[in-house]
Scaffold this active site. Structure first.
Site, short mmCIF file in Angstrom:
data_model
loop_
_atom_site.label_atom_id
_atom_site.label_comp_id
_atom_site.label_asym_id
_atom_site.label_seq_id
_atom_site.Cartn_x
_atom_site.Cartn_y
_atom_site.Cartn_z
N VAL A 32 -11.37 -2.49 -5.12
CA VAL A 32 -11.40 -1.02 -4.99
C VAL A 32 -10.79 -0.67 -3.63
CG1 VAL A 32 -12.87 1.04 -4.90
CG2 VAL A 32 -13.54 -0.87 -6.36
N GLY A 33 -9.77 0.17 -3.64
CA GLY A 33 -9.11 0.52 -2.39
C GLY A 33 -8.97 2.02 -2.18
N SER A 85 -4.39 -5.17 3.63
CA SER A 85 -2.95 -5.38 3.44
C SER A 85 -2.45 -6.04 4.72
CB SER A 85 -2.26 -4.03 3.23
OG SER A 85 -2.42 -3.24 4.39
N ASP A 96 -4.71 -9.16 0.99
CA ASP A 96 -4.38 -8.61 -0.32
C ASP A 96 -2.85 -8.56 -0.49
OD1 ASP A 96 -5.05 -7.33 -2.72
OD2 ASP A 96 -5.08 -5.33 -1.82
N HIS A 97 -2.37 -8.74 -1.71
CA HIS A 97 -0.93 -8.57 -2.07
C HIS A 97 0.07 -8.84 -0.96
CE1 HIS A 97 -1.46 -6.72 -5.98
NE2 HIS A 97 -2.44 -6.00 -5.48
N GLU A 137 -0.75 -13.77 -8.72
CA GLU A 137 -0.63 -12.66 -9.68
C GLU A 137 0.42 -12.96 -10.72
OE1 GLU A 137 -0.51 -8.61 -8.22
OE2 GLU A 137 0.69 -7.95 -9.92
N HIS A 147 -7.59 -5.58 -10.56
CA HIS A 147 -7.02 -4.74 -9.50
C HIS A 147 -7.10 -3.28 -9.95
CE1 HIS A 147 -4.94 -7.50 -6.57
NE2 HIS A 147 -5.53 -8.33 -7.42
N GLY A 187 -4.02 2.83 -7.25
CA GLY A 187 -3.92 4.22 -6.78
C GLY A 187 -4.17 5.28 -7.84
P1 13P Z 1 -7.06 0.88 -6.02
O1 13P Z 1 -6.49 1.33 -4.73
O2 13P Z 1 -6.43 1.51 -7.19
O3 13P Z 1 -8.56 0.95 -6.04
O4 13P Z 1 -6.69 -0.70 -6.16
C1 13P Z 1 -7.08 -1.59 -5.16
C2 13P Z 1 -6.45 -2.91 -5.37
O5 13P Z 1 -6.34 -3.40 -6.47
C3 13P Z 1 -5.95 -3.62 -4.19
O6 13P Z 1 -5.21 -4.75 -4.50
#
Ligand code: 13P
Length: 278
Positions: free
Chosen positions: A229-230, A48, A80-81, A132, A207, A179
């Site tokens: 995956v985050g 991020s 990311d985002h 997106e 995502h 999440g």
């Molecule tokens: P999660 O945290 O749900 O795995 O999603 C990660 C993600 O899509 C980051 O952009």
């Protein structure tokens, strides 16, 4: 080797999706690349804007580049985002190999206009761009917020968006949520198949990988090029350090306290990246 998404997708053609794992702190980084190196798969390290600022852009980029150069696998560093065009230009100028502009909460016209600006700036500098369309949404404390039909990616909008922006990768809303660690996502495969059919030349991105079952991961890896995956990494790190820190004394080496957490990160990346191979 340090690569952007365009090169990475080209070299991974026919081999499934590439795992994109969110880096939450500097400590995790060597374990992430080591896992991919041992498995012989490419890896996307994504951050991020907050993580980039926390670690420091220069230190982060230099470390990823150095580790990528030493590894025999392809490594991409992706923002990311990000909703700030200025921040993305900074990331590009300093050396990220890929960025995501997230204009998904803007009206379509504005999302297209802003994404076009990022693509023009990035492509001139050999950096790839993810956009997106639709709304992937989030979960609060693991409780999933119900998704209305309006939040799914509309194929007609996606076709127009890709044509007008020339993005390299596209995040689509097909039922996953960020999440979601307490339950599993319900993926709309009919929509995914339509998107795959109508958009054969863009890398579709899944995502919210944390709430996706192994079976769904395997199925998605056949049609998508990048899977994110985050939360699962963040959650495992917290659990491991919570277990190792309480008994520590001021003389305990911090290195020993972080090792179980880093080992767990390695295991998750190995397991997920294996699912993404076809
Ligand atoms: P999660 O945290 O749900 O795995 O999603 C990660 C993600 O899509 C980051 O952009």
């Amino acid at each position: 080797m340090y690569k952007n998404l365009i090169e990475m997708f080209r070299e991974n053609e026919g081999k499934g999706a590439v795992g994109a794992f969110n880096l939450h702190c500097f400590e995790m980084l060597p374990a992430m690349i080591a896992a991919a190196q041992e498995l012989g798969t490419p890896i996307i390290i994504q951050t991020s804007l907050g993580t980039a600022e926390y670690i420091g852009f220069e230190a982060l980029i230099a470390a990823v580049k150095a580790l990528a150069q030493k590894a025999d696998i392809n490594v991409c560093l992706h923002m990311d985002h990000c909703k700030s065009i200025e921040a993305l230009k900074k990331a590009i100028d300093l050396g990220y190999s890929s960025v995501m502009y997230d204009g998904s909460d803007l009206p379509l016209e504005e999302n297209i206009k802003n994404t076009q600006e990022v693509v023009a700036y990035a492509h001139e500098r050999n950096v790839s761009v993810e956009g997106e369309i639709g709304s992937i949404g989030g979960a609060e404390d693991g409780i999933v917020v119900e998704k209305s039909d309006a939040a799914y990616t509309k194929p007609t909008d996606a076709i127009r968006f890709v044509k007008e922006t020339n993005v390299d990768a596209l995040a689509v809303a097909i039922g996953t949520t960020h999440g979601q660690y307490k339950s599993k996502a319900n993926i709309n495969y009919e929509l995914l198949e339509t998107l795959q059919d109508k958009l054969p030349d863009v890398g579709l991105v899944l995502h919210g990988g944390t709430g996706v079952s192994d079976e769904d991961m395997k199925r998605c890896a056949k049609g998508m090029k990048k899977i994110n995956v985050g939360t699962e990494l963040n959650k495992s790190y917290i659990e491991e350090v919570n277990a190792s820190f309480p008994d520590a004394t001021p003389l305990t080496s911090l290195r020993k306290l972080f090792t179980p957490a880093n080992d767990h990160i390695k295991r998750i990346i190995t397991e997920k990246s294996t699912l993404f191979k076809i």
